[in-house]
Design an enzyme around this catalytic site. Sequence first.
Site, mmCIF file in Angstrom:
data_model
loop_
_atom_site.group_PDB
_atom_site.id
_atom_site.type_symbol
_atom_site.label_atom_id
_atom_site.label_comp_id
_atom_site.label_asym_id
_atom_site.label_seq_id
_atom_site.Cartn_x
_atom_site.Cartn_y
_atom_site.Cartn_z
ATOM 1 N N GLY A 72 0.782 -1.219 0.000
ATOM 2 C CA GLY A 72 0.000 0.000 0.000
ATOM 3 C C GLY A 72 0.819 1.276 0.000
ATOM 4 C CB SER A 73 3.766 2.420 1.923
ATOM 5 O OG SER A 73 3.192 2.369 3.223
ATOM 6 C CG ASN A 153 -4.877 3.545 8.943
ATOM 7 O OD1 ASN A 153 -5.382 4.573 8.487
ATOM 8 N ND2 ASN A 153 -3.792 3.557 9.679
ATOM 9 C CD GLN A 181 -6.816 -1.398 7.379
ATOM 10 O OE1 GLN A 181 -7.517 -2.333 7.742
ATOM 11 N NE2 GLN A 181 -5.520 -1.338 7.674
ATOM 12 C CB SER A 201 -1.355 -3.755 1.239
ATOM 13 O OG SER A 201 -0.175 -4.381 1.690
ATOM 14 N N GLY A 202 -1.695 -6.909 0.008
ATOM 15 C CA GLY A 202 -2.133 -8.281 0.211
ATOM 16 C C GLY A 202 -2.199 -8.741 1.648
ATOM 17 C CG HIS A 203 0.236 -7.055 4.969
ATOM 18 N ND1 HIS A 203 0.149 -6.690 6.295
ATOM 19 C CD2 HIS A 203 0.466 -5.916 4.286
ATOM 20 C CE1 HIS A 203 0.326 -5.384 6.409
ATOM 21 N NE2 HIS A 203 0.522 -4.899 5.204
ATOM 22 C CB THR A 239 12.721 -10.323 -11.287
ATOM 23 O OG1 THR A 239 13.828 -10.161 -12.170
ATOM 24 C CG2 THR A 239 12.132 -11.714 -11.454
ATOM 25 C CB CYS A 326 2.719 2.751 10.127
ATOM 26 S SG CYS A 326 2.205 1.641 8.808
#
Length: 400
Positions: A72-73, A153, A181, A201-203, A239, A326
Amino acid sequence: MARFIYADNAATTPVSKSVLEAMEPFYTQYYGNPSSLYSVGRAAKKPLEQARETVAHCLGALPNEIFFTSGGSEGDNWALKGVAHEQAKKGKKHIITSKFEHHAVLHSCEALEKEGFEVTYLDVHSDGLVRTDELEAAIREDTAIVSIMYANNEIGTIQPIPEIGAICKKHGVIFHTDAVQAVGNIHINVKEQNIDLLSLSGHKFHAPKGVGALYIRNGIKMPNLIDGGAQERGRRAGTENVAGIVGLSVALKEACGNIDERAKRLTKMRDRLIDEALKIERSYINGDRVKRLPGNINMCFEGIEGESLLLSLDLKGICASSGSACTSGSLDPSHVLLSIGLPHEIAHGSLRITFSEQNTEEDVDYILEVLPKIVAHLRSMSPLWEEIISGQKKYSQKIF
């Protein structure tokens, strides 16, 4: 330790078993560089593009509008700085955002201000919501981009994104939303909601850390993020993280396919915890009760420090937070809570609990068993609490 409850899913989520299984072959079997022409490379290239199609479908986008990032950042930085620098060529150097954005957006805006851009920071009010009339009034002829997060968030409030998108389209202004979020928790269609750029963001939805995506609507001009090879259509060289990207697509497909059922269950758990926790004397819910993420509970308790509350909960096996991950190392009160008008003293006593589908009603029972006792114990040792209950403590700002 009696039991363990992970209730900080807004910070990060565990990788699901199905995601881990989907990723494993790309570390051991299909490990080729997807830019290579031989068979092992082609075996990695095809799943990469299939993942792009999956992410696009979940967002209502086209595959060639999806660019994979580290999270995300990175997406926020690329969107804001990229559009701002491109629009500056047309003399547009004004940016609109809100006061309680993620620091990836706020710090990007601060960096752009040092380059001569002007930023309008919209109020979010005590309910944690942006007012669309105030946003529209802030748009100028030289406005380059509007960036408003989809869901906060920390306090989980959901912004009127479709309405904001319509306003931006009406005025011909590019609209970006940090949806880190929201993705996987709310139905999103970038075309229907007039979103020009979207970060994810995946996590946050059971994919691994270090992989995300930025949706860039076709026709939006902005500089490349990384120059080098031809990866991501030449706009972000390097890559590709094929295993992570495959994991992202699997996790997003699972999340988007189960949104309504999951939201109904989490909302029930959320509301029960809030209703019972509000029975604690001088406790407050932060942000709108209804227009918030299904699994988000953010509260303040007068007379205690958030750090002490978190450590006490941890001793009981409960993982929670007092703000965004964060800034969890900071002793300053949350900028989000200050932006909705909380006094510093009360903002210090915040608690964020965020559930995922892996949490249960039994988790809620245990938290409600432990939390009131911890609050009472911490207050019993607090001179500030004595001032509060005796009426001697006066706040500089009104509490709700």
